[in-house]
Design a protein around this motif. Structure first.
Motif, mmCIF file in Angstrom:
data_model
loop_
_atom_site.group_PDB
_atom_site.id
_atom_site.type_symbol
_atom_site.label_atom_id
_atom_site.label_comp_id
_atom_site.label_asym_id
_atom_site.label_seq_id
_atom_site.Cartn_x
_atom_site.Cartn_y
_atom_site.Cartn_z
ATOM 1 N N VAL A 63 51.325 79.793 33.597
ATOM 2 C CA VAL A 63 50.591 80.307 34.483
ATOM 3 C C VAL A 63 49.321 80.978 34.268
ATOM 4 N N ALA A 64 48.151 80.544 34.422
ATOM 5 C CA ALA A 64 47.019 81.137 33.771
ATOM 6 C C ALA A 64 46.359 81.868 34.946
ATOM 7 N N THR A 65 45.809 83.130 34.636
ATOM 8 C CA THR A 65 45.063 83.973 35.808
ATOM 9 C C THR A 65 43.877 84.761 35.314
ATOM 10 N N GLY A 66 42.953 84.919 36.130
ATOM 11 C CA GLY A 66 41.670 85.465 35.796
ATOM 12 C C GLY A 66 40.842 84.438 35.367
ATOM 13 N N ALA A 67 39.491 85.118 35.284
ATOM 14 C CA ALA A 67 38.337 84.168 34.769
ATOM 15 C C ALA A 67 38.495 83.419 33.351
#
Ligand SMILES: CC(C)(COP(=O)(O)OP(=O)(O)OC[C@H]1O[C@@H](n2cnc3c(N)ncnc32)[C@H](O)[C@@H]1OP(=O)(O)O)[C@@H](O)C(=O)NCCC(=O)NCCS
Length: 184
Positions: A63-67
């Motif tokens: 689960v990847a998040t942010g720019a």
């Protein structure tokens, strides 16, 4: 998309994620009630080398998040066969690092995993189970479009005693909450 909507995407496990996955294996309490005691951390490297956690019957995605796509945790899927061995559904799971919880990432990641599995596999049903004590996951599943089916009595030995489980499912034909989410 509202400005406070978290950016979430799913991607395959990379070399840089192995240390985080080892932490879930080795740190008591990091996965909450789902921690089952110390396990061989070498399994993480072996599995990554074998198939990158992208097996036909089970797998994991980050689960990847942010720019910059920082790893907030991971989701998992496991084939569930009932009765007819030629038909199957998926059981999914999730764990986020504590600093990423409660920000709307968990339900989105689980809804995205459903979209991904419905798009790439012919299953009709995706299920998930959680402990009766895990209110955050129960709410997160409901927000991700899952329906509660019932209680699995004394289904699992965890943290010193047998515990009830709550079973949830989402069918291919159920509404997709991601379509409506950006209108919030
Ligand atoms: C369970 C988990 C995946 C939920 O993800 P999350 O990003 O924290 O949850 P979200 O921010 O998406 O919130 C979804 C819903 O749960 C509610 N919620 C979140 N944390 C909560 C908490 N600690 N207590 C009560 N409700 C909570 C939110 O208010 C939201 O409800 P709403 O839609 O009615 O507003 C995450 O907390 C986690 O990784 N926990 C530890 C591991 C775990 O328990 N995994 C599941 C094992 S079965």
């Amino acid at each position: 998309m509202p400005v406070d909507t978290p950016q979430v995407r799913l991607r395959p496990v990379g070399e840089q994620d192995l240390q985080m996955i080892r932490r879930f294996v080795l740190e008591p309490g990091l996965v909450g009630l789902d921690w089952t005691g110390f396990r061989d951390p070498g399994v993480v490297r072996r599995r990554f080398d074998a198939d990158g956690f992208l097996g036909e019957d089970d797998g994991r995605l980050i689960v990847a998040t942010g720019a910059d796509g920082e790893a907030a945790g991971m989701v998992s899927y496991l084939a569930r066969r009932r009765g007819n061995p030629r038909s199957y559904g998926w059981e999914i799971g999730i764990v986020l690092l504590p600093e990423w919880r409660g920000r709307g990432i968990g339900w989105r990641a689980q809804a995205m995993l459903c979209s991904y599995l419905f798009e790439h596999t012919p299953v009709q049903r995706i299920e998930a189970a959680t402990h009766a004590e895990n209110i955050a996951e129960q709410r997160s599943l409901e927000r991700a479009g899952f329906e509660r089916e019932g209680v699995l009595r004394a289904a699992e030995f965890r943290a010193g005693r047998w515990r009830d489980g709550c079973l949830y499912s989402r069918l291919r034909t159920d509404p997709d909450p991601l379509g409506a989410a950006d209108q919030d």
